[in-house]
Every structure is written in C-alpha cells, then in structure tokens.
Motif scaffolding. Structure first.
Motif, PDB file in Angstrom:
ATOM      1  N   GLU A   1       8.733  45.319  16.361  1.00 42.65           N
ATOM      2  CA  GLU A   1       7.644  46.211  16.732  1.00 42.65           C
ATOM      3  C   GLU A   1       7.746  46.589  18.202  1.00 42.65           C
ATOM      4  OE1 GLU A   1       7.459  43.029  15.960  1.00 42.65           O
ATOM      5  OE2 GLU A   1       6.067  41.936  17.255  1.00 42.65           O
TER       6      GLU A   1
ATOM      7  N   HIS B   1       4.813  46.277   7.659  1.00 41.71           N
ATOM      8  CA  HIS B   1       4.732  45.163   8.615  1.00 41.71           C
ATOM      9  C   HIS B   1       4.753  45.676  10.055  1.00 41.71           C
ATOM     10  CE1 HIS B   1       5.422  40.888   9.734  1.00 41.71           C
ATOM     11  NE2 HIS B   1       5.924  41.469  10.812  1.00 41.71           N
TER      12      HIS B   1
ATOM     13  N   HIS C   1       1.678  46.211  13.212  1.00 43.67           N
ATOM     14  CA  HIS C   1       1.762  45.690  14.584  1.00 43.67           C
ATOM     15  C   HIS C   1       1.227  46.695  15.620  1.00 43.67           C
ATOM     16  CE1 HIS C   1       3.461  41.821  13.917  1.00 43.67           C
ATOM     17  NE2 HIS C   1       4.667  42.208  13.552  1.00 43.67           N
TER      18      HIS C   1
ATOM     19  N   GLU D   1       1.893  37.041  13.200  1.00 39.75           N
ATOM     20  CA  GLU D   1       2.914  37.293  12.176  1.00 39.75           C
ATOM     21  C   GLU D   1       2.455  36.889  10.777  1.00 39.75           C
ATOM     22  OE1 GLU D   1       5.230  39.174  12.625  1.00 39.75           O
ATOM     23  OE2 GLU D   1       5.598  39.139  14.788  1.00 39.75           O
TER      24      GLU D   1
ATOM     25  N   TYR E   1       5.467  32.747   9.219  1.00 38.23           N
ATOM     26  CA  TYR E   1       5.340  33.982   8.424  1.00 38.23           C
ATOM     27  C   TYR E   1       4.830  33.632   7.004  1.00 38.23           C
ATOM     28  CZ  TYR E   1       8.033  36.826  11.776  1.00 38.23           C
ATOM     29  OH  TYR E   1       8.473  37.498  12.887  1.00 38.23           O
TER      30      TYR E   1
HETATM   31 ZN   LIG Z   1       6.154  40.957  12.785  1.00 39.40          ZN
END
Ligand SMILES: [Zn+2]
Length: 582
Positions: free
Chosen positions: A240, A269, A273, A303, A373
């Motif tokens: 990101e 994902h 961010h 995350e 994660y």
């Molecule tokens: Zn990430």
C-alpha cells in the motif's frame, strides 16, 4: 516555505538495470547533512538494507568541485560541515529485483520504490521533495503516485514521508483510467504478454471502491489513486502507498478464474489501506524511523482486519460467491489450528516481532509464531459474529471500523490499541472489549465453534477421506519432498524428525510429489511407520507413531436457522443463506 530537496532520475542505462539519481541539497541544509537511504519501506516490516544496491556515490559543491562524503554506518553518509552553497550528490543503483518492495528497471519498464531509491536528509522531514523523472525512451510514459510538480516531468511530494510513500512506474504500458466517487483512478499493467481485460478490471475496482465506501463513508479520502501492477512468472503480493498501491501477480492471472478471484481480494486489501493504515494510522507508525525498524503492536488491526475485509468485501461486491468466502475462512481456520505457535506467541507479540519472525520465517516458524494476517482476521471474524449475534439487523464490525475511522481517521497522532478497544466497547459493550483484549494479549485461539450460528452457519465435520496425521508441512518439487516444518509435539516431532529433512520413504516406499496422503492412507492411526529422511549427508530412519486424521471441517448452513440469522447472513456478506448447502 522550506526549500525543496530536488532529485533527478536518469534511466538512460536501463538495459543494464542501472539508475542514476542526483540529489540537490539546498544551501541551508547542506553543511554536515546526514543523508540516509531507508533500510525498509512502510508496509513491509523487514530490514532490506537497500544501500547494498548503491554502486557509486559522490558529492560536489556548487562550483562542481568534489566533496568528501563520510560513511555513517551502512546506510547513511555525512556531508562536510564547512560547505557553502548547495550540494549535489549523485549515486548509481543496481535495480534488478522485481517485487512490490524493490526496484526493477529493464528495457520494458522501470518500477521505482522510493525507499530503495532516494537518499533523504535527516532533519528535513517537513521540506517539500521534488522529483524530476523524464521518461526514457521518450515514447514511454511516467505513472507517478505523486501529483505533478511545477515544471515538466516533475512530481511534488509535500514532505519526506509523502515521497517515500509514492512509487513510480515508467513504460509504454497498458492502462485504464476510471473516475470513482469523483476521484480519478488509474490501473497500470507492466506484465508481458499483452494487455489484460482492462474494462473488466475497471469494473472490479468500481465495485470494490463502492463496497469500501459503504463501510467508511461516501467520500474517498484521496483526490487520486494509482495502481501499478506487475505480472511475473510467479510470486505475488501488494504494498500500500498513500495514494495508490503496487501489486505483483502471476502473469496468467486474468486467464485463470481462481487467480482472478485472488487478484480481486488483493486489490480490495490494498484499497482498504487507503483508510486503514494510511489514514487510520497505528500511533507507533506515524513517524517512521527509516534507518532502523519502527515497531507496532497494532498490526492485528492494520493487517488482520484488512485481511478479513479483503475476503468479505469482494463477496458483498458480487465479485466472490459466498461459498468462496466460507471456503477461505474455513481454510484459514484449519491452517491456524495447525500452527502450534498460536499457543506461544500473542497477536500483539506477532505484530511487534514481525521484523524478526513474520518476514524471516524459517522451518521452525509455525512452532513459535502466529500470523497476524490470518489469525488476526479470525479474531475480526469472531468479533463481527458476536456483534451480529447481539444485533442481527446491525452492521457488526463495520460499525466499529466506521467509528474508529470517524474518531481517529486523519488524526496526526494516529490510533492506539486502547482506541480500538474503546470503539469495540462503544458498539458492543465492555465485556466484548475485554474479550478482544484477551484475544490479542494472550496466545491462543479465537472461539469460532458456536458463534458462526449468528449468521445461520454451523461446522460440518467430514472424516471419511482423511489419512493418518504425520504432523508436517511439506515443500514439494518434481525432484524432492522436503519437511518444510515439523510441528511441535506432533508424530514426526516426537520421533525426532526435523524441518528441512528430505523425505525419502515411508516403510520402504518412496514418496513423490503430491503422494504423502495416499501413502499414509495405507496405515491406521496409532500404527508405527518407518520414515526415512536425508539430513544433509546423513540418512536416517525413525519409527513414527501416526496420529488420527485431522478432521476436514466445512462451514455449512445450520439446521433450521432463524429468520434473524438469515437476515444477518445477508447483511454480513450480501448473499442468500439459502444458497449455502446444509
Ligand atoms: Zn496489508
């Protein structure tokens, strides 16, 4: 206004993967300046020592006379104290490592990751930084995550962190522009083999953007968003940036339905961010220290929650079938159950130790660490389900996420773990906040057995097909099968087998790629088998007593789910509970 620090990037020798960068240090900053090349890039928490790619470096004063540069450690250089006038520093980088965190320059394109490219002046964090990057050859185009600067081929960063957080791509590359919620978005493809279906990617991005805005609010927190996507023969990932992302996917992604589904999750994902991490920032990551690690204990939110929503939101957006969401959640759960390290490392520790564990995993990793994660996403799942059990017609974890965004999004001080717990308490009560605190502070598993009933689901156990359990993870190729990890206290561990042992035979029969479970199916749980491995030059045979099979568990529709649970399922993932098999 503070004087800008200027960079000129020369790609003339791109064929040999060489980049020449010249920095002009303004007069008021030059005397004794400490010039630092970051050792890591935000979002990827490992020391990469980018300075190892610096091949030559030299400094000159305003009249062009050479100045001495003194090395300060491995990643910084000092200008002399007695300089007068501005100073130019020129360095040559070798850029031949294609990943989302490293530079790759060749005849096809140039991907530049600022942390790996630009020396920064210590103490000049708030100065504007200006990059002059003319495309080479001239028919190539520069795609910058920075806004354009005052002159041609320049790009302007408001401060150092803005520079470090804004990648560049150069090439004659297929791309698509689309405006979403009034904000221009660009997707750039630097893979070989022709353009992917760009209109379809734009439609995916539109659906993802809409699903994200449904959580955080109609307004996008940026005025431009650029995705630089590389395709390569293998590997993948994303990183990101403040106003965009760098992605890498297997080259055949858009010809393969499963890879396409994963791409949609990756896109979601990184897009999430934009809010979570880039503008809802863990307090300990607000001011990164680029010459050494910056630790955070909040990656289970940064995350873990992002990982949970990168599966949920494609489903709400209609890009994933609900069944795929359930399959993904159940496989994350199975993987986490099969990780002894969840009982030794808390999520908070996993976050703090990302630098020395998550990013530098060895064969013993599953025994000593958990994954912030996957494990973090399961804690988010549990929290979401508990909230939906209390309020089936509510919005579960979305409400907490939205509240956290409203309270701490764009806050220059960032957010703390206490802020997260306060938001949980405000939505779900103090007991729920205490439970979340417990989940992240102590090693152990979330409780997912009963709570799935909140959205009309249950666990179905299928033990017909499974083979006895050896307690290993494998790394397989056509030529060898390696015990990538031997799980603590499992059958192979008890027999004294080790990670990195090469598996040769079980009871005198060789074990080829993809064959372990069919070889084990010939035996019964509790039976002792002779396992032969090669450990370096040694040949070893150990008697291993097999454990019962690991049950194969699936999320299915509950028997007679309530109408409220059916509504909660639809609000949760956008699908119909009746479409899930019982
Ligand atoms: Zn990430």
């Amino acid at each position: 206004m503070a004087a800008p620090i200027r960079y000129h990037v020369d790609l003339a020798d791109r064929l040999h993967h060489l980049v020449q960068v010249t920095m002009t240090v303004p007069v008021e900053l030059a005397p004794g300046a400490r010039l630092v090349l970051p050792v890591w890039t935000p979002g990827s928490y490992v020391v990469r020592d980018y300075a190892r790619h610096v091949q030559t470096i030299a400094a000159r004063d305003a009249r062009g006379a050479a100045l001495p540069l003194h090395r300060d450690g491995t990643t910084a250089w000092l200008l002399p104290e007695e300089v007068t006038g501005e100073v130019t520093v020129t360095w040559e980088l070798y850029a031949n490592d294609l990943s989302v965190r490293t530079n790759h320059v060749d005849d096809h394109h140039a991907l530049l990751i600022p942390a790996a490219t630009f020396l920064c002046v210590d103490g000049a964090e708030d100065h504007p930084h200006e990059v002059h990057l003319p495309p080479v050859p001239s028919d190539h185009r520069v795609f910058s995550l920075l806004p354009p600067g005052p002159t041609a081929d320049t790009y302007l960063a408001s401060d150092r962190d803005h520079l470090i957080d804004s990648a560049f791509e150069v090439g004659a590359l297929p791309h698509v522009d689309v405006e979403l919620a009034g904000v221009p978005h660009t997707f750039v493809w630097s893979g070989h083999g022709g353009a992917p279906d760009l209109p379809r990617i734009a439609a995916d991005l539109s659906a993802i953007s809409e699903a994200c805005r449904a959580v955080f609010g109609a307004q996008l927190p940026t005025d431009r968003y650029t995705i630089l996507c590389a395709g390569w023969d293998n590997g993948g990932g994303g990183l990101e940036h403040r106003d965009g992302a760098v992605l890498q996917v297997p080259i055949h992604t858009f010809q393969d339905p499963d890879l396409t589904a994963r791409f949609r999750s990756l896109l979601t994902h990184e897009y999430l961010h934009l809010w979570n991490v880039k503008r809802l920032v863990p307090a300990d990551l607000v001011r990164p220290t680029y010459d050494r690690p910056t630790h955070s204990e909040s990656l289970w939110v940064a995350e873990g929650w992002t990982a949970y929503y990168d599966e949920l939101l494609p489903t709400r957006a209609g890009l994933w079938q609900p069944r795929r969401l359930l399959d993904t959640l159940q496989s994350t759960w199975a993987r986490t159950l099969d990780t002894p390290g969840v009982h030794r490392q808390s999520l908070r520790q996993a976050s703090h130790e990302a630098w020395i564990k998550h990013y530098v995993r060895d064969h013993n990793a599953p025994n000593v660490m958990t994954d912030y994660y996957g494990h973090g996403s399961l804690v988010a799942f549990e929290l979401d389900l508990r909230l939906r059990a209390e309020a089936p017609d509510g919005d579960g974890l979305d409400t907490v996420f939205r509240l956290l965004w409203e309270r701490h999004g764009l806050d220059p001080a960032g957010f703390t773990e206490d802020d997260v717990l306060a938001a949980v308490a405000a939505v779900g009560g103090d007991d729920l906040a205490a439970l979340v605190d417990e989940r992240v502070a102590r090693p152990g598993l979330p409780e997912l057995e009963e709570v799935v009933g909140a959205v009309g689901l249950r666990w179905h156990t299928d033990d017909r097909s499974a083979s006895p359990h050896l307690g290993v993870h494998l790394r397989e190729s056509d030529t060898e099968v390696v015990l990538a990890s031997v799980l603590r206290d499992g059958p192979a561990w008890r027999a004294g087998l080790s990670g990195e042992d090469r598996l040769l035979a079980i009871d005198g029969r060789t074990v080829g790629r993809g064959r372990l479970s069919s070889v084990l199916a010939a035996f019964d749980p509790g039976q002792e088998v002779a396992v032969t491995v090669a450990r370096g030059p040694r040949l070893l045979t150990r008697g291993v007593t097999l454990d019962p099979p690991r049950p194969d568990r699936r999320l299915v529709r509950a028997q007679a789910p309530s109408a409220a649970a059916g509504r909660a399922f639809a609000r949760w993932c956008g699908g119909e509970l009746t479409g899930i098999e019982p």
